[in-house]
Design an enzyme around this catalytic site. Structure first.
Site, PDB file in Angstrom:
ATOM      1  N   GLY A   1       0.778  -1.238   0.000  1.00  9.96           N
ATOM      2  CA  GLY A   1       0.000   0.000   0.000  1.00  9.96           C
ATOM      3  C   GLY A   1       0.803   1.278   0.000  1.00  9.96           C
TER       4      GLY A   1
ATOM      5  N   GLU B   1       4.468  -6.304   1.529  1.00 10.26           N
ATOM      6  CA  GLU B   1       4.075  -6.695   0.174  1.00 10.26           C
ATOM      7  C   GLU B   1       3.874  -5.492  -0.745  1.00 10.26           C
ATOM      8  OE1 GLU B   1       1.305 -10.497   1.398  1.00 10.26           O
ATOM      9  OE2 GLU B   1       0.362  -8.535   1.303  1.00 10.26           O
TER      10      GLU B   1
ATOM     11  N   GLY C   1       3.546  -3.371  -4.036  1.00 12.74           N
ATOM     12  CA  GLY C   1       3.247  -3.619  -5.440  1.00 12.74           C
ATOM     13  C   GLY C   1       3.505  -2.355  -6.236  1.00 12.74           C
TER      14      GLY C   1
ATOM     15  N   CYS D   1     -15.759   4.002 -26.641  1.00  5.25           N
ATOM     16  CA  CYS D   1     -17.093   4.590 -26.743  1.00  5.25           C
ATOM     17  C   CYS D   1     -17.700   4.795 -25.366  1.00  5.25           C
ATOM     18  CB  CYS D   1     -17.977   3.697 -27.596  1.00  5.25           C
ATOM     19  SG  CYS D   1     -17.285   3.508 -29.226  1.00  5.25           S
TER      20      CYS D   1
HETATM   21  C1  LIG Z   1      -2.889  -5.073  -3.616  1.00  3.16           C
HETATM   22  C2  LIG Z   1      -2.229  -5.709  -2.475  1.00  3.16           C
HETATM   23  C3  LIG Z   1      -0.908  -5.411  -2.163  1.00  3.16           C
HETATM   24  C4  LIG Z   1      -0.112  -4.375  -2.905  1.00  3.16           C
HETATM   25  O1  LIG Z   1      -0.632  -3.101  -2.759  1.00  3.16           O
HETATM   26  P1  LIG Z   1       0.157  -1.851  -3.385  1.00  3.16           P
HETATM   27  O2  LIG Z   1      -0.714  -0.704  -3.055  1.00  3.16           O
HETATM   28  O3  LIG Z   1       0.261  -2.086  -4.827  1.00  3.16           O
HETATM   29  O4  LIG Z   1       1.480  -1.790  -2.706  1.00  3.16           O
HETATM   30  C5  LIG Z   1      -0.316  -6.097  -1.135  1.00  3.16           C
HETATM   31  N1  LIG Z   1      -0.982  -7.035  -0.438  1.00  3.16           N
HETATM   32  C6  LIG Z   1      -2.277  -7.333  -0.693  1.00  3.16           C
HETATM   33  C7  LIG Z   1      -2.945  -8.371   0.088  1.00  3.16           C
HETATM   34  C8  LIG Z   1      -2.937  -6.679  -1.709  1.00  3.16           C
HETATM   35  O5  LIG Z   1      -4.201  -6.977  -1.948  1.00  3.16           O
END
Ligand SMILES: *Cc1c(COP(=O)(O)O)cnc(C)c1O
Length: 450
Positions: free
Chosen positions: A248, A290, A292, A361
């Protein structure tokens, strides 16, 4: 306007990424095109690895693959020493196909199918992140059938409301994800997991949302989770080995976005866990994060070719590009905002204000409102920044548009990592039922039958 990673403007006044002229990339690979700055992705991986595992050996960083996943990306992630989080059989298949070590894979998802669970059990993924009691019971049964055991984390909702768009908030009580801590459901799930024979409960998982800038939200989450760890110990005598805090971490999209420093984030999280573990006399759990978006977001740039320009005097100038919500659904989904430059006029003064429309569209198919640009005309290449996360992975074939290609650029080289879809790809899975093949107009088109 912020340039990212290896971006610079070259002698021709063109935007360059990874030593490649983006105007040449557009010519060579066509548009729309996702360009990924490989060096910047690697730098982000290293920043995370250094801030967590390098500094605190009892921590582990896993890349949340839903942000952007391809075979080449799996290779990159593995080579940087990170693990991988997957949320479906498809993501898991991609990882395994790339040779990603199964023991470093965490399998998420709030509604894993039986097939997906079996697939993951057979592949021997490192952890199942179990979302609910139903899944816990299914997993117990499927493990039994395969005579195996699963190492799991239970996903809980700690009740943290992070300041972000409500569709990407996930830690609050009213969420489809996880067992609620405050109303006793999480404790119930833990007790249940401890009773099951084929389940090894390793710890809890939480994820409070995405695009979060306030580090206090993370600190608060750690406090709630560690308090709960202690409560679980008091009530069951069981101690967790692992604490997964989700992802996050926010990134820069537009001016005003002020992402925190990854080192500071790591220090706050890890020091809070340590301090609380000491205070509670709790063995230090292994901490997992985690990320992303913050690994790939800024590294991605989407190149488009400008087509029609529609000026409504006194109202707005619409500039249409050859992609849109199909390759970047985030503005339509979350009112996400982006910055962009005209790649072939990167050092010209920005004298005009335009709004960038897609070609789908839908009136909602707008990529950027009120963008300052040099005089813009058909054939110009527009480069939209920070599209590395949740763009390719969320892309669609709406209006039967073909998904763009993806290239990794580095040190003046561009490598294709995903081919552009073709017209044949669009009809690959279509089937004409036998009885419709006799239909005259169709047989004229296909010429295959009388
Ligand atoms: C989406 C997600 C992430 C990654 O979130 P980011 O905002 O992209 O860092 C990590 N863990 C879980 C469980 C998620 O659903």
């Amino acid at each position: 306007m912020k340039l990212h990673g290896t971006m610079q403007v070259n002698d021709k006044g063109h935007l360059e990424i990874g030593g490649c002229d983006t105007v040449d990339l557009a010519k060579e690979f066509g548009t729309p095109l996702y360009v990924m700055d490989e060096q910047l992705i690697r730098e982000k991986c290293r920043e995370y690895y250094g801030a967590f595992t390098g500094t605190y050996p009892d921590s582990f960083v896993i890349y949340a693959s839903k942000a952007f996943l391809t075979l080449a990306m799996c290779r990159l992630v593995e080579s940087e020493g990170l693990g991988l989080d997957v949320v479906s059989g498809g993501e898991l298949y991609t990882a395994l196909k790339a040779g990603f070590p199964a023991e470093k894979i965490y399998f998420h998802g709030n509604n894993k199918s039986r097939e997906e669970v079996n697939f993951a059990l057979e592949a021997k993924v490192g952890r199942f992140v179990v979302d609910n009691i139903y899944e816990l019971e299914c997993l117990e049964r499927l493990c039994g059938a395969l005579r195996t055991k699963a190492d799991i984390l239970l996903r809980v909702t700690p009740g943290i409301e992070a300041h972000t768009h409500e569709y990407i908030q996930t830690g609050q009580i009213d969420s489809k994800f996880g067992l609620v801590v405050s109303n006793g459901q999480a404790m119930e799930g833990i007790k249940k997991a401890l009773e099951l024979n084929n389940i090894n409960l390793k710890g809890l998982h939480c994820h409070i949302g995405s695009q979060i800038f306030e580090l206090e939200s993370y600190q608060h989450t750690v406090e709630v989770m560690m308090d709960f760890y202690n409560k679980v110990y008091a009530e069951t005598g069981f101690r967790f080995e692992e604490l997964n805090l989700g992802g996050g971490f926010g990134i820069y999209y537009v001016s005003g976005d002020k992402p925190a420093n990854i080192k500071t984030y790591a220090a706050i999280v890890m020091e809070t866990v340590r301090r609380m573990a000491e205070e509670m006399n709790y063995p230090m759990p292994r901490v997992i994060v985690e990320p992303g978006r913050s690994i790939v977001g800024e590294a991605g740039t989407t190149l488009y070719t400008v087509g029609s320009v529609k000026d409504i005097p006194g109202v707005r100038k619409y500039v249409a590009v050859d992609g849109g919500m199909t390759d970047n659904p985030r503005p339509a989904l979350y009112q996400a905002r982006y910055e962009a430059v005209v790649a072939n006029k990167a050092n010209q003064p920005r004298v005009d204000e335009v709004s960038i429309a897609g070609k789908c569209c839908e009136s909602g198919d707008m990529l950027i409102w009120d963008l300052h640009v040099p005089a813009i005309e058909p054939g110009d290449i527009l480069a939209v920044f920070c599209t590395g996360a949740y763009n390719y992975s969320m892309s669609s074939n709406y209006n039967r548009l073909m998904r763009p290609a993806v290239v990794f650029v580095k040190d003046g080289h561009a490598d294709l990592v995903v081919k552009r879809e073709t017209l044949d790809d669009l009809v690959r899975n279509d089937v004409i039922p036998e009885r419709m093949k006799k239909n005259k107009p169709l047989s004229v088109v296909t010429g295959s039958r009388q």
